[in-house]
Design an enzyme around this catalytic site. Structure first.
Site, short mmCIF file in Angstrom:
data_model
loop_
_atom_site.label_atom_id
_atom_site.label_comp_id
_atom_site.label_asym_id
_atom_site.label_seq_id
_atom_site.Cartn_x
_atom_site.Cartn_y
_atom_site.Cartn_z
N SER A 23 37.55 37.38 37.23
CA SER A 23 38.13 37.41 36.68
C SER A 23 37.97 38.59 34.87
O SER A 23 38.42 38.41 34.83
CB SER A 23 37.55 35.47 35.17
OG SER A 23 38.17 34.53 36.60
N ARG A 27 40.05 40.94 34.10
CA ARG A 27 40.14 41.00 32.61
C ARG A 27 39.86 42.28 31.20
O ARG A 27 40.76 43.00 30.36
CB ARG A 27 40.27 39.72 31.23
CG ARG A 27 40.83 38.49 31.90
CD ARG A 27 40.19 37.52 31.42
NE ARG A 27 41.34 36.01 31.82
CZ ARG A 27 41.16 35.42 32.95
NH1 ARG A 27 41.07 36.47 34.73
NH2 ARG A 27 42.11 34.87 33.17
N GLY A 94 46.24 37.23 42.87
CA GLY A 94 47.30 36.27 41.72
C GLY A 94 47.05 36.40 40.48
O GLY A 94 47.81 36.35 39.62
N SER A 167 46.12 25.06 33.72
CA SER A 167 45.82 26.88 34.89
C SER A 167 45.61 27.73 33.83
O SER A 167 46.29 27.82 32.66
CB SER A 167 47.65 27.26 35.44
OG SER A 167 47.01 28.69 35.54
N GLN A 169 45.28 31.03 33.97
CA GLN A 169 46.44 31.94 34.52
C GLN A 169 47.62 31.97 33.73
O GLN A 169 48.20 32.68 33.02
CB GLN A 169 46.78 32.21 35.81
CG GLN A 169 45.33 32.35 36.42
CD GLN A 169 45.76 33.07 38.25
OE1 GLN A 169 46.46 32.63 38.76
NE2 GLN A 169 44.30 33.49 39.13
N ASP A 314 37.67 27.04 42.19
CA ASP A 314 37.60 27.97 42.92
C ASP A 314 36.25 27.24 44.36
O ASP A 314 36.55 28.39 46.13
CB ASP A 314 36.88 29.46 42.63
CG ASP A 314 38.16 30.02 42.75
OD1 ASP A 314 39.76 29.45 42.05
OD2 ASP A 314 38.33 30.63 41.15
N LYS A 341 47.11 27.72 46.73
CA LYS A 341 45.74 29.13 46.55
C LYS A 341 46.01 29.76 47.87
O LYS A 341 47.09 29.95 48.57
CB LYS A 341 44.70 28.53 46.51
CG LYS A 341 43.55 27.64 45.37
CD LYS A 341 44.18 28.61 44.23
CE LYS A 341 43.07 28.11 43.65
NZ LYS A 341 43.39 29.36 42.19
N ARG A 390 37.94 33.26 50.39
CA ARG A 390 36.74 31.88 50.38
C ARG A 390 36.77 30.79 51.25
O ARG A 390 35.11 29.91 51.36
CB ARG A 390 37.06 30.82 48.70
CG ARG A 390 37.32 32.10 47.65
CD ARG A 390 37.30 31.37 46.40
NE ARG A 390 37.66 32.16 45.08
CZ ARG A 390 36.91 32.55 44.87
NH1 ARG A 390 35.21 33.17 45.17
NH2 ARG A 390 37.73 33.41 43.18
#
Length: 437
Positions: A23, A27, A94, A167, A169, A314, A341, A390
């Site tokens: 993540s 970013r 995603g 969320s 995202q 996750d 997912k 995953r």
């Protein structure tokens, strides 16, 4: 197909530095690209997803250099991106897709986003609809999936939106759109979600205030590049934490793992189950981190509700695996997000763990797991990632408990987030001590 480690006679031991947080890596590139000056990212995650983010910004004219896990992003500023000549390929990511929907929605050009077959099945209306209500425009298929055309509309009006879903995202997409407005935007969360976007934007110079679930974003900030050492990804570390917890004789140390409180739900749940995890050498350079000492432990069942899910979304496939070896019946509710997912993870986890003899029942919003049950193949020796990274890694850990050979179909999917997973697992296994019968 990959032959998995089974019939393990040693515990996992040794020390490992897991790859950089996924993540934060995403970013770091995004915020570096829209800042002035150079952003230096060390311990960057070199996964296919994060490389998709790099390529997308290179296609929009941002100069990015990469040497191993060291990345330099030469920022173009908030208004310095260029219209790409071709559609931007999101690959399987995603996160890249949803965050770019927000960022590009208020640029002054039109962009088409495409992705692979798996990503092109994932729902995007949860992002495009809030952005549309806030003044953005998109051309979206009837299914609400990729490909999507982002019709950039530079606007000055701030955003005021209350999120109907928990969320990170969607929240981040709205924040990236709000950065390009005049005045102050207000975004209200349904539940707290991971806050990497907010923390990192403050470090890059943005004005973001948060009171409870309300986030206020001041538009048109002058973002300035910075140096950032990315901590290890807790979601990647979770696979080894699970393995060491389940395999007798195990004791491992995972170095400099990110411990953002919005991401540590997995550790909280594991401790509730009786897991043995100790944090050492805590640090905080904007993102808290520390070393994790993990030992084998006996487990008991837990019940999880919607309040437990956002901080461990996750890691829920691993919690299901842990539950197969825990005393009692574990119940997971409020996890319907798993169905959208990379795969329908409720259905896939149920299917694959049942192949190994686990007692798992699928629920509309989760599952129940009866434990403990021995794990060994029943009707087939082949387990399947279903194209989901995953799921592939979870099965690699589950196989350690099997007394019979297992083969993994679709192992290439693991490269999406952790290309070196199996070699890192080998490292901890090769140093293992014999397990007493």
């Amino acid at each position: 197909m990959k032959i998995l480690h089974t019939n393990l006679r040693t515990g996992l031991t040794g020390e490992l530095a897991v790859p950089g947080d996924k993540s934060i890596s995403h970013r770091g590139v995004i915020l570096g690209a829209i800042s002035r000056g150079t952003t230096e990212l060390t311990h960057f995650l070199l996964s296919e997803d994060c490389l998709s983010t790099i390529r997308a910004f290179q296609d929009m004219g941002v100069a990015i250099e990469r040497r191993d896990d060291h990345v330099l992003v030469h920022g173009a500023g908030l208004n310095g991106l260029n219209q790409p000549r071709l559609p931007l390929n999101m690959g399987n990511s995603g996160t890249t897709t949803r965050l770019l929907l927000g960022l590009l929605s208020r640029q002054d050009f039109t962009t088409e986003l495409i992705g692979d077959a798996s990503l092109s099945r994932r729902p995007m209306r949860r992002v495009t609809e809030p952005l549309t209500q806030s003044g953005s425009a998109f051309k979206v298929s009837a299914r609400g999936t990729l490909p999507i055309t982002v019709c950039g509309r530079p606007q000055s009006a701030p955003i005021h939106y209350r999120l109907p879903v928990a969320s990170a995202q969607v929240k981040s997409a709205l924040i990236l759109a709000a950065l390009q407005a005049d005045g102050v935007s207000t975004i209200v969360e349904k539940q707290p979600t991971r806050n990497h976007t907010e923390l990192m934007l403050r470090a890059f110079g943005a004005e973001i205030e948060q009171r409870g679930l309300e986030i206020k974003v001041s538009g048109r900030p002058e973002l300035v590049g910075r140096s950032l050492k990315i901590p290890g990804d807790l979601s990647s570390a979770a696979f080894f934490i699970t393995a060491a917890t389940l395999v007798r004789g195990s004791e491992i140390r995972l170095a400099n793992v990110g411990l953002n409180p919005t991401r540590t739900g997995f550790l909280d749940i594991l401790r509730r189950m009786g897991g043995d995890v100790t944090v050492l050498n805590r640090s905080d350079d904007g993102e808290p981190a520390g070393d994790l000492l993990v030992r084998h432990a006996g487990l008991h069942a837990v019940s999880l509700s919607s309040q437990d899910i956002p901080g461990a979304i996750d890691e829920l496939p691993l919690i299901a695996l842990l539950a197969t070896q825990a005393e009692g019946i574990t119940v997971i509710h409020g996890a319907e997000e798993l169905r959208v997912k990379e795969t329908d993870r409720i259905a896939v986890v149920t299917e694959e763990l049942r192949k190994l003899g686990a007692s798992v029942t699928e629920l509309p919003d989760g599952m129940t797991i009866q434990g403990p049950t021995p794990l060994s193949p029943r009707e087939t020796h082949v387990v399947d990632t279903h194209g989901d990274h995953r799921i592939g890694m979870m099965l690699g850990v589950a196989a350690l408990l099997s007394r019979h050979e297992l083969r993994l179909r679709g192992e290439d999917a693991v490269a999406v987030s952790y290309p070196e997973f199996f070699s890192d697992l080998d490292q901890l296994l090769s140093a293992g001590r014999p397990v007493r019968p």
